[in-house]
Enzyme design. Sequence first.
Site, PDB file in Angstrom:
ATOM      1  N   PRO A  41       1.083  -1.456   0.003  1.00  0.00           N
ATOM      2  CA  PRO A  41      -0.391  -0.114  -0.443  1.00  0.00           C
ATOM      3  C   PRO A  41       0.319   1.001  -0.309  1.00  0.00           C
ATOM      4  O   PRO A  41       1.842   1.137   0.718  1.00  0.00           O
ATOM      5  CB  PRO A  41      -1.246   0.289   1.222  1.00  0.00           C
ATOM      6  N   THR A  69       2.399   2.960  -2.599  1.00  0.00           N
ATOM      7  CA  THR A  69       3.550   2.651  -3.269  1.00  0.00           C
ATOM      8  C   THR A  69       3.485   3.551  -4.790  1.00  0.00           C
ATOM      9  O   THR A  69       4.517   3.683  -5.113  1.00  0.00           O
ATOM     10  CB  THR A  69       4.201   1.284  -3.428  1.00  0.00           C
ATOM     11  N   GLY A  70       2.726   4.158  -4.677  1.00  0.00           N
ATOM     12  CA  GLY A  70       1.972   4.884  -5.919  1.00  0.00           C
ATOM     13  C   GLY A  70       0.969   3.931  -7.307  1.00  0.00           C
ATOM     14  O   GLY A  70       1.321   4.344  -7.967  1.00  0.00           O
ATOM     15  N   LYS A  71       1.214   2.745  -6.858  1.00  0.00           N
ATOM     16  CA  LYS A  71       0.152   2.196  -7.986  1.00  0.00           C
ATOM     17  C   LYS A  71      -1.338   3.075  -8.365  1.00  0.00           C
ATOM     18  O   LYS A  71      -1.500   2.797  -9.645  1.00  0.00           O
ATOM     19  CB  LYS A  71      -0.122   1.363  -7.542  1.00  0.00           C
ATOM     20  N   THR A  72      -2.005   3.296  -7.938  1.00  0.00           N
ATOM     21  CA  THR A  72      -3.246   4.349  -8.002  1.00  0.00           C
ATOM     22  C   THR A  72      -2.281   5.754  -9.302  1.00  0.00           C
ATOM     23  O   THR A  72      -3.375   6.104 -10.272  1.00  0.00           O
ATOM     24  CB  THR A  72      -3.994   4.705  -6.830  1.00  0.00           C
ATOM     25  N   HIS A  75      17.059   3.354  29.974  1.00  0.00           N
ATOM     26  CA  HIS A  75      16.112   2.512  29.021  1.00  0.00           C
ATOM     27  C   HIS A  75      17.144   1.556  27.472  1.00  0.00           C
ATOM     28  O   HIS A  75      17.699   1.791  26.843  1.00  0.00           O
ATOM     29  CB  HIS A  75      14.398   2.407  28.945  1.00  0.00           C
ATOM     30  N   GLU A  76      16.817   3.834  27.616  1.00  0.00           N
ATOM     31  CA  GLU A  76      17.128   4.015  25.965  1.00  0.00           C
ATOM     32  C   GLU A  76      18.941   4.052  25.707  1.00  0.00           C
ATOM     33  O   GLU A  76      18.861   3.324  24.899  1.00  0.00           O
ATOM     34  CB  GLU A  76      16.149   5.477  25.515  1.00  0.00           C
TER      35      GLU A  76
HETATM   36  P1  ADP Z   1      -1.187   2.885  -3.973  1.00  0.00           P
HETATM   37  O1  ADP Z   1      -0.155   1.994  -4.431  1.00  0.00           O
HETATM   38  O2  ADP Z   1      -1.781   1.984  -2.406  1.00  0.00           O
HETATM   39  O3  ADP Z   1      -2.883   3.172  -4.570  1.00  0.00           O
HETATM   40  P2  ADP Z   1      -1.384   5.817  -4.483  1.00  0.00           P
HETATM   41  O4  ADP Z   1      -0.887   6.095  -5.341  1.00  0.00           O
HETATM   42  O5  ADP Z   1      -2.832   6.338  -3.822  1.00  0.00           O
HETATM   43  O6  ADP Z   1      -0.618   4.010  -3.426  1.00  0.00           O
HETATM   44  O7  ADP Z   1      -0.025   5.935  -3.081  1.00  0.00           O
HETATM   45  C1  ADP Z   1      -0.752   7.267  -2.352  1.00  0.00           C
HETATM   46  C2  ADP Z   1      -0.078   9.168  -2.843  1.00  0.00           C
HETATM   47  O8  ADP Z   1       1.445   8.721  -1.945  1.00  0.00           O
HETATM   48  C3  ADP Z   1       0.152   9.218  -3.990  1.00  0.00           C
HETATM   49  O9  ADP Z   1      -0.921  10.181  -3.892  1.00  0.00           O
HETATM   50  C4  ADP Z   1       1.051  10.259  -3.605  1.00  0.00           C
HETATM   51  O10 ADP Z   1       1.040  11.894  -3.386  1.00  0.00           O
HETATM   52  C5  ADP Z   1       1.904   9.275  -2.738  1.00  0.00           C
HETATM   53  N1  ADP Z   1       3.226   8.610  -3.334  1.00  0.00           N
HETATM   54  C6  ADP Z   1       3.458   7.185  -3.777  1.00  0.00           C
HETATM   55  N2  ADP Z   1       4.297   7.364  -4.570  1.00  0.00           N
HETATM   56  C7  ADP Z   1       5.314   8.235  -5.123  1.00  0.00           C
HETATM   57  C8  ADP Z   1       6.117   8.148  -5.747  1.00  0.00           C
HETATM   58  N3  ADP Z   1       6.495   6.869  -5.899  1.00  0.00           N
HETATM   59  N4  ADP Z   1       6.148   9.640  -6.289  1.00  0.00           N
HETATM   60  C9  ADP Z   1       5.388  10.308  -5.768  1.00  0.00           C
HETATM   61  N5  ADP Z   1       4.875  10.213  -4.927  1.00  0.00           N
HETATM   62  C10 ADP Z   1       4.427   8.792  -4.420  1.00  0.00           C
HETATM   63 ZN    ZN Z   2      12.858  -0.096  24.492  1.00  0.00          ZN
HETATM   64 MG    MG Z   3      -4.448   2.603  -4.675  1.00  0.00          MG
END
Ligand code: ADP
Ligand code: ZN
Ligand code: MG
Length: 633
Positions: A238, A240-243, A456-457
């Site tokens: 999720p 990574t910019g698929k949409t 701890h830290e």
């Molecule tokens: P998914 O892979 O879940 O469909 P989205 O395409 O919706 O993810 O990405 C969500 C947002 O993250 C985008 O609107 C953009 O702003 C940012 N984003 C994700 N990947 C990139 C990328 N490679 N370059 C620039 N922005 C990115």
């Molecule tokens: Zn710790």
């Molecule tokens: Mg998406």
Amino acid sequence: MKYVEIPEKKEPNPKNDNRKEKSSRQSPGSGPWLWGIIAAVVFLLLINNFLAPAITERAMMQTDYGTFIAKVEQDSVKQVVISDNQIIYTTDHCTYRTGPVDDPHLVDRLLAAGSPNKDGKIEFVKKINNQRSPIIDFLMWWILPGLLFWIFYRAMFRRIGRSSADGGGLGLGNFMSFGQSGAKVYADTDIKTRFDDVAGQDEAKASLQEMVDFLHNPKKYTALGAKLPKGALLVGPPGTGKTLIARAVAGEANVPFFSMSGSEFVQMFVGMGAAKVRDLFNEASKKAPCIIFIDEIDAIGKSREGTFSNNDEREQTLNQLLTEMDGFEGDKGVIILAATNRPDSLDKALLRPGRFDRRIQMELPDLEGRKAIIQVHLKHVKHDTIDLDVVGRATAGSSGADLANIVNEAALRAVRQGKDAVTTDDLEESVETVMAGEQRKNAVISPAEKRIIAYHEVGHAMVAAAQSQSAPVHKITIIPRTSGALGYTMQVDEGEHFLYSRQELLNKIATLTGGRVAEEIICNTCTTGASNDIEQATNLARAMVTRYGMSDRYGMMALESRGNTYLDGGSRLACSDSTAADIDNEVKTIIAQAKDKAAALITERLDKMHAVAEYLLEKETITGEEFMSILNK
Ligand code: ADP
Ligand code: ZN
Ligand code: MG
């Protein structure tokens, strides 16, 4: 004589029926349930207005007017009810009805006639029509409940019953085609996203660039006899910019973009999803060249095998999708993109050549990718010169969406502080905000607890620094955060890591135990603060045994099968019960050994521990350099 006014039962009102039908035509495509309700209302209307009165009246014996008059004159009639379209009269034994006749003497006759009643008169009543307007009546009894029902349904099925944006006119004639697809048709100008907006992901872009080129210039390909893949599946975790990249393809190609989410196909009624798929492809082939994008396709494309609960609707939708994809000729210029983060759950039939034959992998960005993404998002933000390297390193493991969020948080922070440009500091701080939540400046923590937290830290940091292969610390802080973290140690990987050696994992586990070890050795106590460390250490140790083949006892034996690789899907043990118990022992040994190692490292460096902890208690935050300078004194 009594003269009573009885409100009459509702009469059939064809005018209102028409209105109902018209209004239903005016709201096309609002979903099947609306049609269902309309059908139910029409049905109720029919029953109420035609059937029910007909049945009760049928039960009454009908006589002719002559018989009625004769009975009146025989004095056997007790009661008469006169309405516009009939006369109902009662004798000693029975109730009869007769048609009204324009008889001006009827009243005289009734008055003149005697009857067996006490006062010797016939009791007769002129039934008059409702005083209430039939329209108000209609509204009250039909529209209002209908409306309530509708609102209720709307609230319950808002997602499913999304009304179509471009549903055509709907008469009763095409009642069956109510599944007009809800695909939004984006005009060319609607999409401003370009490949430049997608940072990194160069392989994905190259693969998609070919498709864009094909849409622009199909002849170049067909002349040579090359067929372009019909569909491409975008796969990756999720955020990574698929949409985003799918939109960029449409933007670059400058063609209509039909975008729909897989869940939009899954309807309440069997067959609706399939109808939507059909509509979508029909519409698309009219607008070719164009791009169809099905986001989160796993909602419909889940494997048909191995599910116990049969989901007819989903299966039908999937079958329709498969058929439609086959029906497309490659040279038509319709390209189908789909995105999912659960590729392993997709039906095999979807993935075979001729359907989604191209698989485009979108991975979490590496250091260069992260820097590029930050830069893309910084374009929209006023900023000073940013040390991208620092921010890039601090965000290991973040997705594009995380990075977009971090840049935005930084901008918000800059505004809060009255700056007119975002600085590296803002970005660094917002990395922490996104990872651990806001600072809780006014949380009251007792000095005793503060001391434990500090040790701890520092314990984590000390063990990390002492093990040469461990990444050096970037920052230690004991400012509490809204996520519940009371302090944390940020480790920064020097280079990109794709592989971890056994030794590195063991060191990592030792570092994780470092916090608790410091509590025990220096503060003579153990606290709940280590719970997250314990969880992480255990997961790592378990994975070493069950998945990475790093235990002496089992060697390279897979003891666990993973669910989803992108979402943190659960995993299942694939071994006998006794082995499972053995695994636990193995995990226990690994962690215990790591803890012993951490204890040894800390005991050797008690002076340094005290020095750093004092510094930390005073300043609340210590950077990697400060830490190392104290260590090397
Ligand atoms: P998914 O892979 O879940 O469909 P989205 O395409 O919706 O993810 O990405 C969500 C947002 O993250 C985008 O609107 C953009 O702003 C940012 N984003 C994700 N990947 C990139 C990328 N490679 N370059 C620039 N922005 C990115
Ligand atoms: Zn710790
Ligand atoms: Mg998406």
